[in-house]
Design a protein around this motif. Structure first.
Motif, PDB file in Angstrom:
ATOM      1  N   GLN A  68     -20.168 -59.588   8.711  1.00  0.00           N
ATOM      2  CA  GLN A  68     -20.627 -60.823   9.375  1.00  0.00           C
ATOM      3  C   GLN A  68     -21.451 -60.451  10.617  1.00  0.00           C
ATOM      4  O   GLN A  68     -21.015 -60.637  11.748  1.00  0.00           O
ATOM      5  CB  GLN A  68     -19.440 -61.713   9.780  1.00  0.00           C
ATOM      6  N   ILE A  71     -24.474 -64.943  11.932  1.00  0.00           N
ATOM      7  CA  ILE A  71     -23.732 -66.144  11.534  1.00  0.00           C
ATOM      8  C   ILE A  71     -24.502 -67.380  12.011  1.00  0.00           C
ATOM      9  O   ILE A  71     -24.722 -67.544  13.219  1.00  0.00           O
ATOM     10  CB  ILE A  71     -22.309 -66.143  12.145  1.00  0.00           C
ATOM     11  N   ARG A  75     -21.274 -72.292  10.619  1.00  0.00           N
ATOM     12  CA  ARG A  75     -20.575 -71.549   9.556  1.00  0.00           C
ATOM     13  C   ARG A  75     -19.433 -70.722  10.111  1.00  0.00           C
ATOM     14  O   ARG A  75     -19.596 -70.001  11.107  1.00  0.00           O
ATOM     15  CB  ARG A  75     -21.543 -70.617   8.830  1.00  0.00           C
ATOM     16  N   GLY A  76     -18.268 -70.826   9.463  1.00  0.00           N
ATOM     17  CA  GLY A  76     -17.118 -70.043   9.872  1.00  0.00           C
ATOM     18  C   GLY A  76     -16.563 -70.523  11.209  1.00  0.00           C
ATOM     19  O   GLY A  76     -17.038 -71.503  11.790  1.00  0.00           O
ATOM     20  N   ASN A  98     -13.502 -73.589   6.426  1.00  0.00           N
ATOM     21  CA  ASN A  98     -14.729 -73.044   7.007  1.00  0.00           C
ATOM     22  C   ASN A  98     -14.410 -71.729   7.710  1.00  0.00           C
ATOM     23  O   ASN A  98     -14.296 -71.676   8.929  1.00  0.00           O
ATOM     24  CB  ASN A  98     -15.330 -74.061   7.976  1.00  0.00           C
ATOM     25  N   TYR A  99     -14.255 -70.688   6.911  1.00  0.00           N
ATOM     26  CA  TYR A  99     -13.856 -69.391   7.459  1.00  0.00           C
ATOM     27  C   TYR A  99     -14.649 -68.292   6.763  1.00  0.00           C
ATOM     28  O   TYR A  99     -14.787 -68.299   5.539  1.00  0.00           O
ATOM     29  CB  TYR A  99     -12.350 -69.182   7.241  1.00  0.00           C
ATOM     30  N   LEU A 100     -15.173 -67.360   7.531  1.00  0.00           N
ATOM     31  CA  LEU A 100     -15.907 -66.222   6.980  1.00  0.00           C
ATOM     32  C   LEU A 100     -14.998 -64.999   7.073  1.00  0.00           C
ATOM     33  O   LEU A 100     -14.688 -64.548   8.176  1.00  0.00           O
ATOM     34  CB  LEU A 100     -17.180 -65.963   7.782  1.00  0.00           C
ATOM     35  N   CYS A 102     -13.568 -61.468   7.388  1.00  0.00           N
ATOM     36  CA  CYS A 102     -14.052 -60.255   8.052  1.00  0.00           C
ATOM     37  C   CYS A 102     -13.238 -59.091   7.513  1.00  0.00           C
ATOM     38  O   CYS A 102     -13.773 -58.090   7.078  1.00  0.00           O
ATOM     39  CB  CYS A 102     -13.871 -60.450   9.551  1.00  0.00           C
TER      40      CYS A 102
END
Ligand code: SME
Length: 155
Positions: A68, A71, A75-76, A98-100, A102
């Motif tokens: 990531q 970003i 987002r996230g 809504n999570y990216l 890692c």
């Protein structure tokens, strides 16, 4: 190991006022927090992209390498904190749409925006391998650190 916000804030102040390039100082702050606060497993800075003020770019960090690196706002957890210009705490990332991701080990995250002269310049992002680890002590620490590192957060 117990940790004390007051002691850490003093140490961040010494790093910021001490010698070295701004990026090196930010790296030392990441290292300090990751080393001293037991539930901080990834500590990093994202900077607002000067060429696109709706995008975050990864800065210095301590912890596992992440994909990531850029970003978009929204987002996230990081993008949401940037969009809403406020601290976002997620106690359990498995419940967050809504999570990216890692690292698969991450269970919780706190993201707090950093402002310099009223302009949002970046954010502090902290991941934890423990579910629901964050308390008012974390906010106290991060609220005090934000203005100290603000002048260092630039490309
Ligand atoms: N989990 C973040 C992405 C950054 S990593 O945690 C380093 C997010 O959802 O925005």
């Amino acid at each position: 190991m117990d940790w004390n916000p007051g002691t850490l804030i003093g140490e961040v102040q010494r790093i910021v006022r001490g010698p070295g390039a701004d990026t090196e100082k930010l790296q030392r702050v990441c290292d300090l927090l990751a080393e001293r606060v037991p539930h901080y497993d990834w500590v990093g800075f994202y900077l607002v992209n000067p060429d696109n003020d709706r995008e975050l770019v990864l800065g210095p960090y301590t912890g596992a390498a992440t994909e990531q690196t850029r970003i978009p706002f929204g987002r996230g957890v990081c993008g949401r904190a940037a969009d809403e210009r406020r601290t976002v705490v997620v106690g359990d990332v498995t419940r967050e749409d809504n999570y990216l991701a890692c690292s698969a080990a991450t269970k919780a995250e706190i993201v707090t925006p950093v402002f310099h002269s009223g302009v949002m310049v970046g954010q502090i992002d902290i991941d934890s391998h423990t579910t629901d680890p964050f308390t008012p002590r974390d906010r106290e620490l991060l609220d005090a650190i934000r203005p100290l590192v603000a002048p260092l957060l630039h490309p």
